[in-house]
Design a protein around this motif. Structure first.
Motif, PDB file in Angstrom:
ATOM      1  N   THR A 273       0.836  -1.206   0.000  1.00 46.23           N
ATOM      2  CA  THR A 273       0.000   0.000   0.000  1.00 46.23           C
ATOM      3  C   THR A 273       0.866   1.250   0.000  1.00 46.23           C
ATOM      4  O   THR A 273       0.526   2.249  -0.662  1.00 46.23           O
ATOM      5  CB  THR A 273      -0.937  -0.010   1.222  1.00 46.23           C
ATOM      6  N   ARG A 274       1.976   1.229   0.712  1.00 49.98           N
ATOM      7  CA  ARG A 274       2.895   2.371   0.689  1.00 49.98           C
ATOM      8  C   ARG A 274       3.467   2.576  -0.719  1.00 49.98           C
ATOM      9  O   ARG A 274       3.622   3.706  -1.176  1.00 49.98           O
ATOM     10  CB  ARG A 274       4.031   2.163   1.704  1.00 49.98           C
ATOM     11  N   GLU A 275       3.753   1.470  -1.396  1.00 48.98           N
ATOM     12  CA  GLU A 275       4.265   1.579  -2.765  1.00 48.98           C
ATOM     13  C   GLU A 275       3.207   2.189  -3.682  1.00 48.98           C
ATOM     14  O   GLU A 275       3.523   3.010  -4.544  1.00 48.98           O
ATOM     15  CB  GLU A 275       4.672   0.193  -3.274  1.00 48.98           C
ATOM     16  N   ARG A 276       1.982   1.791  -3.470  1.00 49.10           N
ATOM     17  CA  ARG A 276       0.894   2.381  -4.259  1.00 49.10           C
ATOM     18  C   ARG A 276       0.763   3.869  -3.958  1.00 49.10           C
ATOM     19  O   ARG A 276       0.495   4.672  -4.855  1.00 49.10           O
ATOM     20  CB  ARG A 276      -0.419   1.659  -3.943  1.00 49.10           C
ATOM     21  N   ALA A 277       0.948   4.234  -2.702  1.00 49.96           N
ATOM     22  CA  ALA A 277       0.880   5.653  -2.333  1.00 49.96           C
ATOM     23  C   ALA A 277       1.981   6.455  -3.022  1.00 49.96           C
ATOM     24  O   ALA A 277       1.789   7.621  -3.364  1.00 49.96           O
ATOM     25  CB  ALA A 277       0.973   5.804  -0.821  1.00 49.96           C
ATOM     26  N   ARG A 278       3.142   5.828  -3.236  1.00 48.89           N
ATOM     27  CA  ARG A 278       4.228   6.524  -3.925  1.00 48.89           C
ATOM     28  C   ARG A 278       3.926   6.699  -5.414  1.00 48.89           C
ATOM     29  O   ARG A 278       4.240   7.732  -6.008  1.00 48.89           O
ATOM     30  CB  ARG A 278       5.536   5.752  -3.759  1.00 48.89           C
ATOM     31  N   ILE A 279       3.312   5.670  -6.026  1.00 46.38           N
ATOM     32  CA  ILE A 279       3.075   5.704  -7.469  1.00 46.38           C
ATOM     33  C   ILE A 279       1.817   6.495  -7.812  1.00 46.38           C
ATOM     34  O   ILE A 279       1.820   7.364  -8.684  1.00 46.38           O
ATOM     35  CB  ILE A 279       2.949   4.268  -8.017  1.00 46.38           C
ATOM     36  N   ASN A 280       0.726   6.203  -7.133  1.00 50.66           N
ATOM     37  CA  ASN A 280      -0.554   6.862  -7.408  1.00 50.66           C
ATOM     38  C   ASN A 280      -1.359   6.928  -6.116  1.00 50.66           C
ATOM     39  O   ASN A 280      -2.169   6.047  -5.840  1.00 50.66           O
ATOM     40  CB  ASN A 280      -1.329   6.110  -8.491  1.00 50.66           C
ATOM     41  N   PRO A 281      -1.164   7.956  -5.324  1.00 51.67           N
ATOM     42  CA  PRO A 281      -1.792   8.015  -3.999  1.00 51.67           C
ATOM     43  C   PRO A 281      -3.316   8.002  -4.025  1.00 51.67           C
ATOM     44  O   PRO A 281      -3.946   7.509  -3.087  1.00 51.67           O
ATOM     45  CB  PRO A 281      -1.253   9.326  -3.411  1.00 51.67           C
ATOM     46  N   LEU A 282      -3.920   8.523  -5.094  1.00 56.26           N
ATOM     47  CA  LEU A 282      -5.381   8.508  -5.161  1.00 56.26           C
ATOM     48  C   LEU A 282      -5.936   7.095  -5.070  1.00 56.26           C
ATOM     49  O   LEU A 282      -7.019   6.863  -4.528  1.00 56.26           O
ATOM     50  CB  LEU A 282      -5.850   9.147  -6.473  1.00 56.26           C
ATOM     51  N   ARG A 283      -5.195   6.124  -5.596  1.00 59.37           N
ATOM     52  CA  ARG A 283      -5.684   4.746  -5.611  1.00 59.37           C
ATOM     53  C   ARG A 283      -5.813   4.177  -4.202  1.00 59.37           C
ATOM     54  O   ARG A 283      -6.597   3.255  -3.977  1.00 59.37           O
ATOM     55  CB  ARG A 283      -4.733   3.871  -6.442  1.00 59.37           C
ATOM     56  N   VAL A 284      -5.063   4.727  -3.250  1.00 54.07           N
ATOM     57  CA  VAL A 284      -5.172   4.241  -1.869  1.00 54.07           C
ATOM     58  C   VAL A 284      -6.549   4.572  -1.302  1.00 54.07           C
ATOM     59  O   VAL A 284      -7.109   3.806  -0.507  1.00 54.07           O
ATOM     60  CB  VAL A 284      -4.050   4.836  -0.989  1.00 54.07           C
ATOM     61  N   LEU A 285      -7.112   5.707  -1.707  1.00 52.01           N
ATOM     62  CA  LEU A 285      -8.449   6.066  -1.234  1.00 52.01           C
ATOM     63  C   LEU A 285      -9.516   5.119  -1.761  1.00 52.01           C
ATOM     64  O   LEU A 285     -10.637   5.093  -1.257  1.00 52.01           O
ATOM     65  CB  LEU A 285      -8.784   7.507  -1.644  1.00 52.01           C
ATOM     66  N   ASP A 286      -9.187   4.352  -2.799  1.00 52.82           N
ATOM     67  CA  ASP A 286     -10.124   3.398  -3.390  1.00 52.82           C
ATOM     68  C   ASP A 286     -10.013   2.025  -2.737  1.00 52.82           C
ATOM     69  O   ASP A 286     -10.747   1.108  -3.092  1.00 52.82           O
ATOM     70  CB  ASP A 286      -9.843   3.288  -4.901  1.00 52.82           C
ATOM     71  N   ASP A 287      -9.102   1.872  -1.787  1.00 55.02           N
ATOM     72  CA  ASP A 287      -8.894   0.587  -1.117  1.00 55.02           C
ATOM     73  C   ASP A 287     -10.111   0.261  -0.254  1.00 55.02           C
ATOM     74  O   ASP A 287     -10.557   1.077   0.542  1.00 55.02           O
ATOM     75  CB  ASP A 287      -7.631   0.661  -0.247  1.00 55.02           C
ATOM     76  N   LYS A 288     -10.666  -0.951  -0.431  1.00 54.38           N
ATOM     77  CA  LYS A 288     -11.907  -1.324   0.266  1.00 54.38           C
ATOM     78  C   LYS A 288     -11.648  -1.990   1.617  1.00 54.38           C
ATOM     79  O   LYS A 288     -12.598  -2.277   2.353  1.00 54.38           O
ATOM     80  CB  LYS A 288     -12.730  -2.270  -0.615  1.00 54.38           C
ATOM     81  N   ARG A 289     -10.407  -2.265   1.966  1.00 55.78           N
ATOM     82  CA  ARG A 289     -10.143  -2.924   3.244  1.00 55.78           C
ATOM     83  C   ARG A 289     -10.511  -2.000   4.416  1.00 55.78           C
ATOM     84  O   ARG A 289     -10.139  -0.817   4.411  1.00 55.78           O
ATOM     85  CB  ARG A 289      -8.668  -3.324   3.339  1.00 55.78           C
ATOM     86  N   PRO A 290     -11.244  -2.520   5.412  1.00 56.41           N
ATOM     87  CA  PRO A 290     -11.702  -1.672   6.524  1.00 56.41           C
ATOM     88  C   PRO A 290     -10.558  -0.957   7.231  1.00 56.41           C
ATOM     89  O   PRO A 290     -10.694   0.217   7.607  1.00 56.41           O
ATOM     90  CB  PRO A 290     -12.409  -2.657   7.463  1.00 56.41           C
ATOM     91  N   GLU A 291      -9.426  -1.661   7.440  1.00 56.43           N
ATOM     92  CA  GLU A 291      -8.327  -1.026   8.174  1.00 56.43           C
ATOM     93  C   GLU A 291      -7.717   0.137   7.395  1.00 56.43           C
ATOM     94  O   GLU A 291      -7.305   1.151   7.978  1.00 56.43           O
ATOM     95  CB  GLU A 291      -7.247  -2.061   8.519  1.00 56.43           C
ATOM     96  N   VAL A 292      -7.683   0.034   6.076  1.00 57.52           N
ATOM     97  CA  VAL A 292      -7.149   1.126   5.256  1.00 57.52           C
ATOM     98  C   VAL A 292      -8.143   2.279   5.214  1.00 57.52           C
ATOM     99  O   VAL A 292      -7.759   3.447   5.307  1.00 57.52           O
ATOM    100  CB  VAL A 292      -6.811   0.639   3.834  1.00 57.52           C
ATOM    101  N   ARG A 293      -9.419   1.959   5.107  1.00 54.86           N
ATOM    102  CA  ARG A 293     -10.444   3.020   5.083  1.00 54.86           C
ATOM    103  C   ARG A 293     -10.451   3.783   6.411  1.00 54.86           C
ATOM    104  O   ARG A 293     -10.631   5.007   6.430  1.00 54.86           O
ATOM    105  CB  ARG A 293     -11.819   2.423   4.796  1.00 54.86           C
ATOM    106  N   GLU A 294     -10.255   3.057   7.501  1.00 55.68           N
ATOM    107  CA  GLU A 294     -10.212   3.717   8.805  1.00 55.68           C
ATOM    108  C   GLU A 294      -8.974   4.611   8.915  1.00 55.68           C
ATOM    109  O   GLU A 294      -9.055   5.749   9.405  1.00 55.68           O
ATOM    110  CB  GLU A 294     -10.209   2.659   9.913  1.00 55.68           C
ATOM    111  N   ALA A 295      -7.842   4.124   8.437  1.00 57.76           N
ATOM    112  CA  ALA A 295      -6.602   4.896   8.522  1.00 57.76           C
ATOM    113  C   ALA A 295      -6.657   6.155   7.659  1.00 57.76           C
ATOM    114  O   ALA A 295      -6.029   7.163   7.997  1.00 57.76           O
ATOM    115  CB  ALA A 295      -5.416   4.024   8.100  1.00 57.76           C
ATOM    116  N   THR A 296      -7.402   6.106   6.563  1.00 55.85           N
ATOM    117  CA  THR A 296      -7.452   7.247   5.636  1.00 55.85           C
ATOM    118  C   THR A 296      -8.700   8.101   5.822  1.00 55.85           C
ATOM    119  O   THR A 296      -9.017   8.936   4.979  1.00 55.85           O
ATOM    120  CB  THR A 296      -7.393   6.757   4.179  1.00 55.85           C
ATOM    121  N   ALA A 297      -9.417   7.898   6.933  1.00 57.17           N
ATOM    122  CA  ALA A 297     -10.671   8.632   7.153  1.00 57.17           C
ATOM    123  C   ALA A 297     -10.469  10.145   7.137  1.00 57.17           C
ATOM    124  O   ALA A 297     -11.350  10.901   6.700  1.00 57.17           O
ATOM    125  CB  ALA A 297     -11.306   8.194   8.476  1.00 57.17           C
ATOM    126  N   ASP A 298      -9.302  10.621   7.615  1.00 54.48           N
ATOM    127  CA  ASP A 298      -9.044  12.064   7.672  1.00 54.48           C
ATOM    128  C   ASP A 298      -8.140  12.539   6.539  1.00 54.48           C
ATOM    129  O   ASP A 298      -7.554  13.627   6.620  1.00 54.48           O
ATOM    130  CB  ASP A 298      -8.405  12.420   9.021  1.00 54.48           C
TER     131      ASP A 298
END
Length: 421
Positions: free
Chosen positions: A193-218
């Motif tokens: 996920t960190r690698e994805r954030a380096r290449i295309n950070p917008l795609r991290v906001l599309d991650d459906k995993r609950p833990e990632v959605r919680e971490a990116t809530a703000d």
């Protein structure tokens, strides 16, 4: 049991279910044709580089889901995973961008992605798509969205919503990208996920995993960082949709799964489908033409609608649509002479635009009437020796059971009148 079966994750469509499938596809394409979109047929496979460059190397589509292989000439080719890149390639190759703009095109057919098969997610998926290329006009964005909305409404679908956002443009997106990347890399994320954030950070906001959605809530949102021009564009799109009577919900966290989207981005969602709730979506792609080798930098806007998903959404709502393959009239002949008469009458009815089938194979009356019921026809025509002697035919309404005889030579006019043709 057959020695062979369809490949895993690839559905067959056959009667009677195929009737609903065709009805959905036809309704969605007809909505586009009424708005002046011309038909385009695309190759089933293209050069792999077209999708790698056009769709984006960091997307799941390119990195995980494409069916890619070497042909006999050693060239690497890919079964098309989506339609927009192929349409843009065709526009460039055939010089359509040098004619009247916008170039408005509609297509349908199978697309291929290697995914874990489940309800609503297939490895061969069926889509209808439209693309409008060459003009950056908020009114055109609204038209494209309204075409999809009209198609759904004509099918009788009601339990869906339209999520809408803007992903900005070149005047604000780079700055937002840096801000989002800084935020994401400050989180405790797994390495992929960190690698994805380096290449295309917008795609991290599309991650459906609950833990990632919680971490990116703000996480910072693009809508809060739009330039004045991008904000004005988005406001105009919303204004046009309001005037067209298209309801929408502004969803600041909406991120489509492809890299080429800019400005207007949208998705149609149906909560009756569970996890696979997206039934269609799209957006504007202002830099795609240049990205795949075009000499001009023309903008575009389009959508892809899942025919499979739309069929499932209709089933979830209990809506049945009459499709191609379902007949209006079913003929039940009792005897060879009656069959000859009904074959001729069926030909006349078909020439008049009526969909007709017959009970073939010399079935008994009971079996033939069961076939009539299964056909989905509204009317059954029963003809036997007695009716032939009387020169009459019995017409039975299969929706309410009413039946009566009419003169044989008046049957064509009577049937057309009953069907409103």
């Amino acid at each position: 049991m057959s020695e062979f079966s369809a490949p895993k994750g690839i559905p067959d469509y056959f009667p009677p279910a195929s009737a609903d499938f065709l009805a959905v596809r036809n309704a969605l394409t007809d909505a586009a044709y009424r708005a002046g979109y011309g038909h385009i047929e695309l190759p089933i496979f293209e050069e792999t580089a077209l999708f790698a460059r056009g769709v984006g190397e960091s997307t799941d589509v390119v990195s995980k889901e494409m069916y890619t292989f070497a042909d006999r000439g050693g060239r690497t080719v890919t079964l098309r995973p989506e339609g927009t890149a192929g349409v843009m390639r065709a526009v460039i190759q055939h010089g359509l961008d040098r004619g009247q703009l916008p170039v408005k095109l509609c297509y349908s057919g199978p697309f291929f992605r290697y995914e874990r098969p489940q309800a609503g997610r297939y490895r061969q998926l069926q889509q209808v798509g439209v693309e409008a290329i060459g003009v950056d006009d908020p009114a055109l964005d609204a038209e494209v969205i309204a075409i999809a909305d009209e198609g759904y409404k004509r099918l009788g679908l009601t339990g869906y919503r339209l999520d809408l956002t803007s992903l900005g443009d070149d005047t604000c997106r780079p700055q937002y990208r840096e801000r989002l990347q800084e935020f994401l890399l400050g989180l405790d994320l797994d390495e992929p996920t960190r690698e994805r954030a380096r290449i295309n950070p917008l795609r991290v906001l599309d991650d459906k995993r609950p833990e990632v959605r919680e971490a990116t809530a703000d996480a910072p949102l693009m809508l809060d960082h739009l330039s004045d021009s991008a904000k004005d564009h988005f406001e105009q799109v919303k204004g046009h949709l309001d005037r067209l009577g298209v309801d929408y919900v502004v969803n600041p966290r909406l991120v489509r799964g492809l890299d080429y989207y800019t400005k207007t981005t949208f998705e149609f969602v149906h909560d009756g489908l569970g996890a696979q709730s997206g039934i269609g979506g799209g957006g504007r792609y202002d830099g795609l033409m240049k990205q795949i080798g075009g000499k001009q930098e023309l903008s575009g806007i389009g959508f892809g609608i899942g025919v499979d998903r739309t069929v499932l959404a209709l089933e979830a709502e209990g809506v049945s649509v009459a499709g191609v393959g379902r007949v209006d009239v079913f003929g039940v002949p009792m005897g060879a002479a009656a069959k000859a008469e009904l074959v001729a009458l069926a030909g006349e009815l078909r020439a008049a635009g009526v969909k007709v089938d017959l009970a073939y194979g010399d079935r008994a009356l009971k079996g033939a009437m069961k076939a009539a019921d299964r056909s989905g026809a509204r009317l059954a025509l029963v003809l036997g020796d007695r009716e032939l002697d009387e020169r009459t035919i019995e017409i039975k309404d299969l929706t309410n059971g009413d039946q009566h005889k009419v003169p044989l030579d008046a049957a064509l006019a009577e049937i057309r009148s009953r069907l409103g043709i």
